[in-house]
Design an enzyme around this catalytic site. Structure first.
Site, PDB file in Angstrom:
ATOM      1  N   ASP A   1      -7.631  35.272   9.093  1.00 47.07           N
ATOM      2  CA  ASP A   1      -7.155  33.514   9.534  1.00 47.07           C
ATOM      3  C   ASP A   1      -8.335  33.551  10.315  1.00 47.07           C
ATOM      4  O   ASP A   1      -8.043  31.709  10.204  1.00 47.07           O
ATOM      5  CB  ASP A   1      -5.936  33.487   9.051  1.00 47.07           C
ATOM      6  CG  ASP A   1      -5.254  34.518   7.857  1.00 47.07           C
ATOM      7  OD1 ASP A   1      -5.942  34.261   7.286  1.00 47.07           O
ATOM      8  OD2 ASP A   1      -3.902  35.067   8.455  1.00 47.07           O
TER       9      ASP A   1
ATOM     10  N   SER B   1     -14.786  42.635   8.421  1.00 49.10           N
ATOM     11  CA  SER B   1     -14.951  43.949   9.113  1.00 49.10           C
ATOM     12  C   SER B   1     -15.091  45.872   8.666  1.00 49.10           C
ATOM     13  O   SER B   1     -14.777  45.483   7.189  1.00 49.10           O
ATOM     14  CB  SER B   1     -13.473  44.943   9.623  1.00 49.10           C
ATOM     15  OG  SER B   1     -12.812  44.383   8.237  1.00 49.10           O
TER      16      SER B   1
ATOM     17  N   ASP C   1     -12.326  32.258   1.948  1.00 48.30           N
ATOM     18  CA  ASP C   1     -12.145  34.030   2.465  1.00 48.30           C
ATOM     19  C   ASP C   1     -10.847  34.649   1.482  1.00 48.30           C
ATOM     20  O   ASP C   1      -9.857  33.975   0.969  1.00 48.30           O
ATOM     21  CB  ASP C   1     -11.468  33.068   3.772  1.00 48.30           C
ATOM     22  CG  ASP C   1     -10.745  34.944   4.548  1.00 48.30           C
ATOM     23  OD1 ASP C   1     -10.452  36.374   3.580  1.00 48.30           O
ATOM     24  OD2 ASP C   1     -10.017  34.976   5.857  1.00 48.30           O
TER      25      ASP C   1
END
Length: 340
Positions: A239, A183, A114
């Site tokens: 997360d 997103s 990430d």
């Protein structure tokens, strides 16, 4: 014998609340993973509060911890590595070298990266981390940038489905077989039939580059998932998503071969989004009762010092209370997908 998985999660830590490793650990444990935790920062609470205290873990301390794990052979037990907020380029370089070395010894190790760099057009890490993340993509098995981070990595402005596909292709070209932009908003004309195209809907887009025959141009399998947007205040959602996705991706790989068009990434993302939607909805329902509209307005102010700390605290994600949704993603019509 039952397969056992152990993940090392390298992210931030807060004493109170849920973001970074505090948000990631419980879901992965609940989904059957042993979790080794390496904290890149130690803060009193997340940085959305008017005040936070603590410090970043110095890079040399991170290296010392990894050296101790290596000397005891403990890194050999890792089947997965999940990296989130790291912040300092020196620390990121240490983690990159450690994972590269480990993948040389264990080619089947799965690295979920990430690339936490910023959001909403704002970079909150030094610019020196950007080329590092670009170089790390070729080592990662799955990368989960948000829209802003995907644009930074690829130098492509994502304003449509076509430009999103271009960004996906760039990240595949850099070497990552699985990409999920977590997103994004899209113009209504780009939304496939069957998906909801409304202002209160967000989308995530995934792409898997499947191995092709020699000399054959590989075509990615790509999908778009729609899910609701709630008008509250939420931190740590990315997360949670990356953590649940890590476990669900492995579960999808372990499942019997499917005759459907779903790739392991699509199967895992659907489950993870349904879980995250349930956690956010539970948190939103609590905020509707216990946080006033005035407080939500204050919390969303860019002036962090003016935010009421007690109200920010009441907005923390309801992760523990959503144990059932983590264990079994609720079947909901609010989360839909289409191949694109």
């Amino acid at each position: 014998m039952e397969k056992r998985y152990r993940v090392c999660t390298v992210q931030s830590h807060v004493v109170s609340g849920y973001c970074g490793n505090k948000a990631a650990t419980f879901p992965m444990q609940l989904l059957g993973f042993d979790v080794d935790i390496l904290n890149t920062v130690e803060f009193s609470n997340h940085t959305g509060f008017p005040v936070f205290t603590g410090k970043r873990t110095p890079p040399e301390e991170i290296k010392t911890l990894i050296d101790g794990l290596n000397k005891n052979g403990l890194t050999k037990a890792w089947t997965h590595v999940l990296t989130g907020y790291i912040g300092l380029p020196e620390t990121l370089s240490i983690i990159k070298n450690a994972v590269e070395s480990l993948k040389e010894q264990k080619p089947d190790l799965i690295w979920v990266c990430d690339p936490v760099m910023g959001d909403n057009g704002q970079l909150y890490v030094p610019e020196a981390v950007i080329p590092l993340y670009r170089s790390m993509i070729g080592v990662a098995d799955l990368i989960t940038p948000n829209l802003f981070e995907a644009e930074i990595i690829t130098d492509i402005k994502i304003t449509s489905l076509a430009t999103a596909k271009q960004a996906m292709a760039k990240m595949h070209y850099l070497g990552c077989p699985n990409v999920l932009i977590t997103s994004m908003s899209l113009p209504a004309k780009d939304i496939p039939n069957g998906l909801i195209a409304e202002d209160n809907i967000m989308y995530c887009m995934g792409s898997t580059l499947l191995p092709g025959n020699a000399g054959v141009l590989k075509q990615p399998t790509q999908f778009l998932i729609s899910f609701p947007r709630y008008s509250g205040y939420f931190t740590g959602t990315g997360d949670v998503l990356a953590a649940v996705l890590t476990a669900r991706y492995q579960h999808a790989l372990d499942a019997p071969a499917s005759h459907t068009s779903e790739t392991p990434l699509l199967t895992a993302t659907l489950a993870a989004i349904k879980t995250l939607n349930a956690i956010i909805k539970r948190t939103f329902d609590y905020q509707q009762i216990h946080v006033s509209p005035k407080e939500i307005f204050q919390i969303n102010s860019p002036d962090r010092l003016s935010r009421p700390a007690s109200a920010v605290h009441r907005c923390e994600l309801h992760i523990i209370q959503s144990k059932d949704a983590i264990d079994t993603p609720p079947d909901t019509s609010l989360v839909q997908y289409a191949l694109v």
